[in-house]
Write a protein that holds these residues in place. Sequence first.
Motif, PDB file in Angstrom:
ATOM      1  N   ARG A 123     -10.863  51.619 -74.914  1.00  0.00           N
ATOM      2  CA  ARG A 123     -12.222  51.106 -74.657  1.00  0.00           C
ATOM      3  C   ARG A 123     -12.345  49.612 -74.931  1.00  0.00           C
ATOM      4  O   ARG A 123     -13.234  48.956 -74.391  1.00  0.00           O
ATOM      5  CB  ARG A 123     -13.241  51.862 -75.515  1.00  0.00           C
ATOM      6  N   HIS A 124     -11.456  49.073 -75.770  1.00  0.00           N
ATOM      7  CA  HIS A 124     -11.544  47.653 -76.118  1.00  0.00           C
ATOM      8  C   HIS A 124     -11.015  46.743 -75.012  1.00  0.00           C
ATOM      9  O   HIS A 124     -11.205  45.524 -75.079  1.00  0.00           O
ATOM     10  CB  HIS A 124     -10.790  47.382 -77.418  1.00  0.00           C
ATOM     11  N   ALA A 142      -4.163  59.102 -88.792  1.00  0.00           N
ATOM     12  CA  ALA A 142      -5.306  58.399 -89.379  1.00  0.00           C
ATOM     13  C   ALA A 142      -4.970  56.934 -89.637  1.00  0.00           C
ATOM     14  O   ALA A 142      -5.785  56.037 -89.371  1.00  0.00           O
ATOM     15  CB  ALA A 142      -5.738  59.082 -90.679  1.00  0.00           C
ATOM     16  N   GLU A 143      -3.775  56.668 -90.156  1.00  0.00           N
ATOM     17  CA  GLU A 143      -3.364  55.283 -90.376  1.00  0.00           C
ATOM     18  C   GLU A 143      -3.190  54.555 -89.049  1.00  0.00           C
ATOM     19  O   GLU A 143      -3.522  53.366 -88.928  1.00  0.00           O
ATOM     20  CB  GLU A 143      -2.063  55.239 -91.184  1.00  0.00           C
ATOM     21  N   GLU A 144      -2.701  55.269 -88.049  1.00  0.00           N
ATOM     22  CA  GLU A 144      -2.581  54.677 -86.716  1.00  0.00           C
ATOM     23  C   GLU A 144      -3.948  54.229 -86.208  1.00  0.00           C
ATOM     24  O   GLU A 144      -4.099  53.115 -85.685  1.00  0.00           O
ATOM     25  CB  GLU A 144      -1.971  55.696 -85.757  1.00  0.00           C
ATOM     26  N   ALA A 175      -0.355  62.992 -81.536  1.00  0.00           N
ATOM     27  CA  ALA A 175       0.091  63.760 -80.379  1.00  0.00           C
ATOM     28  C   ALA A 175      -1.061  64.112 -79.438  1.00  0.00           C
ATOM     29  O   ALA A 175      -0.831  64.394 -78.256  1.00  0.00           O
ATOM     30  CB  ALA A 175       0.783  65.039 -80.846  1.00  0.00           C
ATOM     31  N   THR A 176      -2.307  64.061 -79.922  1.00  0.00           N
ATOM     32  CA  THR A 176      -3.444  64.426 -79.076  1.00  0.00           C
ATOM     33  C   THR A 176      -3.826  63.330 -78.087  1.00  0.00           C
ATOM     34  O   THR A 176      -4.502  63.584 -77.098  1.00  0.00           O
ATOM     35  CB  THR A 176      -4.680  64.753 -79.933  1.00  0.00           C
ATOM     36  N   GLY A 177      -3.433  62.096 -78.377  1.00  0.00           N
ATOM     37  CA  GLY A 177      -3.797  60.979 -77.512  1.00  0.00           C
ATOM     38  C   GLY A 177      -5.187  60.422 -77.761  1.00  0.00           C
ATOM     39  O   GLY A 177      -5.611  59.476 -77.086  1.00  0.00           O
ATOM     40  N   ARG A 178      -5.901  60.976 -78.739  1.00  0.00           N
ATOM     41  CA  ARG A 178      -7.276  60.518 -78.985  1.00  0.00           C
ATOM     42  C   ARG A 178      -7.320  59.063 -79.464  1.00  0.00           C
ATOM     43  O   ARG A 178      -8.234  58.307 -79.096  1.00  0.00           O
ATOM     44  CB  ARG A 178      -7.971  61.433 -80.003  1.00  0.00           C
ATOM     45  N   ASN A 179      -6.362  58.671 -80.305  1.00  0.00           N
ATOM     46  CA  ASN A 179      -6.353  57.286 -80.795  1.00  0.00           C
ATOM     47  C   ASN A 179      -6.169  56.297 -79.651  1.00  0.00           C
ATOM     48  O   ASN A 179      -6.810  55.244 -79.614  1.00  0.00           O
ATOM     49  CB  ASN A 179      -5.242  57.095 -81.823  1.00  0.00           C
ATOM     50  N   ILE A 180      -5.297  56.641 -78.715  1.00  0.00           N
ATOM     51  CA  ILE A 180      -5.069  55.749 -77.574  1.00  0.00           C
ATOM     52  C   ILE A 180      -6.321  55.647 -76.727  1.00  0.00           C
ATOM     53  O   ILE A 180      -6.705  54.552 -76.286  1.00  0.00           O
ATOM     54  CB  ILE A 180      -3.871  56.251 -76.736  1.00  0.00           C
TER      55      ILE A 180
END
Length: 341
Positions: free
Chosen positions: A139-140, A105-107, A129-134
Amino acid sequence: MAQSVGIKDVARAAGVSVGTVSNVINRPDTVASETRARVLSAIDRLGYVRSESARQLRAGRSRIMGLLVLDMGNPFFVDVARGAERAAREAGLGVMVCNSAQNPAEEADYLSLFAEQRVRGVLLTPADATGRNIEAFRRHGIPFVLVDRVAEGATECSVSVDDVTGGALAVRHLVEAGHRSIAYVSGPPGLNQVRDRRTGALNALAEAGLGPEALRELPTERLDVAAGRDAGARLLGLADRPTAVFCANDLLALGVLQAMYAAGVVVPDDLAIVGYDDIEFAAAAAVPLTSVRQPAVTMGALAAELLLEETEAQDKPGTHEHRRVVLQPELVVRRSSLAAR
């Protein structure tokens, strides 16, 4: 509250146009020396500081590189940051260092901040570990390089260390010293580094004709000294306690060492310990710590250089090829693993 001084205030004080002040700041050679001196005097007198964020918005390119690591309390990541800062500074850029604290979440929050600040690019050691943040950050359109993690596809660059080899180096050393029952204090199982080091450990056991049961895994929620102390306490409670411990990083190993010292267990005579990273504190521990050395400063510098290459190629589509750089670890043997079996 004191009001900030703007370029219009400088122009008024110097008796020139806003355009002339802008020229003095950005293209001083185009302004007559007398006028330039008058403007510079006004800048000094008023304490004017130009808005770098506004300049970056006009130019469309930031002079800041983002660096997001798992734990700035770990000297390994401090060394990564040193390498990145050195390469960025040579290119005339600064580095904004942020700490995800191994929290996805902090990431996500910091990646959003980087996007809002329109940083030039990001160096990232992922916590999610899910890669969702990346995927959300992708998209940016801001370039990023993975640090201490191998890129799984061909969509970004990465700089990492061969952790499978590193795990094998650590456990092969313990097996060669006569150990047949080894604990692995592993850290959060979702981290690729933790899994790869375990794979290497199992490979080394297999080479010696030992099965996976020879490795007793003690997972921890974090990769810090406190987690190491907790793992050490659990290790002490085992009825058939292993004779050696391999830890996923040096902070865990130092915590285990503290737990053994408090319990009167002699390292390395009663228990051998091997860490990972070879941070500065490893050699300075009460019992100097055997560790697998990662070239952290080199890793940070190479990652920053790859990011700079990619950002420079943004105006030339098709000229940048994503690369995966994998560095080799090195075993540094010290007293914590040297007792004869």
